[in-house]
Scaffold this motif. Structure first.
Motif, short mmCIF file in Angstrom:
data_model
loop_
_atom_site.label_atom_id
_atom_site.label_comp_id
_atom_site.label_asym_id
_atom_site.label_seq_id
_atom_site.Cartn_x
_atom_site.Cartn_y
_atom_site.Cartn_z
N TRP A 33 0.86 -1.19 0.00
CA TRP A 33 0.00 0.00 0.00
C TRP A 33 0.90 1.24 0.00
O TRP A 33 1.86 1.31 0.77
CB TRP A 33 -0.90 0.02 1.23
CG TRP A 33 -2.00 -1.01 1.18
CD1 TRP A 33 -1.85 -2.37 1.20
CD2 TRP A 33 -3.40 -0.77 1.11
NE1 TRP A 33 -3.06 -3.00 1.15
CE2 TRP A 33 -4.05 -2.04 1.10
CE3 TRP A 33 -4.17 0.38 1.08
CZ2 TRP A 33 -5.42 -2.17 1.04
CZ3 TRP A 33 -5.56 0.25 1.02
CH2 TRP A 33 -6.17 -1.01 1.00
N VAL A 35 0.93 5.36 0.42
CA VAL A 35 0.22 6.53 0.89
C VAL A 35 0.85 7.77 0.26
O VAL A 35 2.01 8.10 0.53
CB VAL A 35 0.26 6.64 2.42
CG1 VAL A 35 -0.43 7.92 2.90
CG2 VAL A 35 -0.38 5.41 3.06
N VAL A 63 -3.39 5.23 -1.89
CA VAL A 63 -4.40 5.99 -1.14
C VAL A 63 -3.81 7.33 -0.72
O VAL A 63 -2.60 7.54 -0.78
CB VAL A 63 -4.89 5.21 0.10
CG1 VAL A 63 -5.66 3.96 -0.31
CG2 VAL A 63 -3.72 4.84 1.01
N GLU A 64 -4.69 8.21 -0.24
CA GLU A 64 -4.26 9.57 0.07
C GLU A 64 -3.81 9.77 1.50
O GLU A 64 -3.16 10.77 1.81
CB GLU A 64 -5.40 10.56 -0.24
CG GLU A 64 -5.77 10.62 -1.72
CD GLU A 64 -6.92 11.59 -1.97
OE1 GLU A 64 -7.48 12.10 -0.98
OE2 GLU A 64 -7.24 11.83 -3.15
N SER A 65 -4.16 8.85 2.39
CA SER A 65 -3.82 9.05 3.80
C SER A 65 -3.56 7.71 4.48
O SER A 65 -4.04 6.66 4.03
CB SER A 65 -4.94 9.79 4.53
OG SER A 65 -6.10 8.97 4.63
N LEU A 68 -6.67 5.65 5.62
CA LEU A 68 -7.28 4.87 4.55
C LEU A 68 -6.51 3.58 4.28
O LEU A 68 -7.10 2.55 3.94
CB LEU A 68 -7.35 5.71 3.27
CG LEU A 68 -8.35 6.87 3.26
CD1 LEU A 68 -8.21 7.67 1.97
CD2 LEU A 68 -9.77 6.36 3.42
N ALA A 71 -7.44 1.11 7.21
CA ALA A 71 -8.82 1.23 7.67
C ALA A 71 -9.41 -0.10 8.12
O ALA A 71 -10.12 -0.17 9.12
CB ALA A 71 -9.69 1.84 6.58
N ASP A 72 -9.13 -1.18 7.39
CA ASP A 72 -9.73 -2.48 7.72
C ASP A 72 -8.77 -3.38 8.50
O ASP A 72 -9.02 -4.58 8.65
CB ASP A 72 -10.19 -3.18 6.45
CG ASP A 72 -9.04 -3.42 5.47
OD1 ASP A 72 -8.04 -2.68 5.53
OD2 ASP A 72 -9.16 -4.32 4.62
N THR A 192 -10.65 1.85 11.35
CA THR A 192 -11.68 2.84 11.02
C THR A 192 -12.67 2.98 12.16
O THR A 192 -13.05 4.09 12.55
CB THR A 192 -12.42 2.43 9.74
OG1 THR A 192 -11.52 2.52 8.63
CG2 THR A 192 -13.60 3.34 9.47
#
Length: 256
Positions: A33, A35, A63-65, A68, A71-72, A192
């Motif tokens: 991932w 960021v 992703v932007e942050s 995110l 999150a899961d 999240t």
């Protein structure tokens, strides 16, 4: 074993990015991932450094942050290059990876690495439950990003060959972690769900005067640490948020 994702925050070097992809594949990991990346994962230089792992770059989620990106996830560890003098304890690599590997097979867990020039900010670190530092020579503590990822991937590979009931796991796990290992699967809250609870808690505590804006960040860190140690389930988080809503309603009613 749970699914481990490697999260890179604002990576600037294409060579570093390609090297991370390569070392991940060396140890059988694919879930990358990115960021807000500051380099092109599709560049020739990145693909050249990835060698036989171009699919790790191609399939990476962007992703932007940081919230995110995790999150899961039920568990996330922030990596730091220097010893943090704050209140959150810093653990070593083996302890950290063992803590991640103790989750059930359906869980999502994450290792988070900061930008090459600055590492992770305090704000980014607070989204993770643990902080990890690779023990290195204090006279030259700087590690290349791909080297750091490689060390962690190696430790993860070792954990895949360690039975969960082994002496190592029992030595490293807290009593709550042991309960998780020995009981039926537990529906742990995701990041999240927890972040939404922390934001609601901060709002209510500011409203009732327990927190002040200039000290809220540091005081909330204590609440985060308590909640993270408790391994809250989704149902427990919903219950706590219900309490916060009731407190908020009571405060609003008393002001009328």
């Amino acid at each position: 074993m749970p699914n481990l994702r490697v999260v890179l925050v604002e990576t600037a070097g294409t060579r570093n990015l390609g090297s991370v992809a390569r070392v991940m594949k060396n140890f059988g990991l694919q879930d990358l991932w990115l960021v807000n990346p500051l380099c092109d994962r599709h560049s020739d230089e990145a693909k050249h450094m990835a060698v036989h792992a171009p699919e790790v770059l191609t399939n990476a989620k962007v992703v932007e942050s940081l919230p995110l990106a995790i999150a899961d996830c039920q568990r996330a560890i922030a990596t730091v290059g220097r010893i943090d003098q704050g209140e959150m304890p810093v653990i070593d690599t083996r302890t950290a990876i063992a803590w991640l590997s103790q989750m059930q097979d359906t869980a999502e867990v994450a290792l988070v690495f900061g930008a090459e020039d600055r590492g992770l900010s305090n704000l980014e670190i607070q989204h993770c439950q643990q902080v990890m530092r690779i023990p290195v020579n204090p006279e030259y503590p700087s590690l290349n990003l791909a080297q750091a990822v490689g060390i962690c991937c190696y430790e993860w590979q070792l954990q895949t060959n360690v039975p969960r009931s082994s002496k190592l796991s029992r030595q490293l796990a807290s009593q709550i972690d042991q309960d998780l290992l020995e009981s039926k699967p537990i529906d742990l809250a995701t990041r999240t769900e927890l972040e939404a609870y922390y934001q609601q808690l901060e709002t209510v505590l500011l409203k009732i005067g327990y927190l002040y804006p200039h000290t809220a960040f540091h005081r909330l860190q204590k609440f985060r640490q308590i909640s993270d140690r408790a391994n809250l389930t989704s149902a427990e988080v919903r219950m706590l948020r219900g309490v916060m809503r009731q407190v908020d309603w009571a405060v609003a009613s008393s002001d009328k």
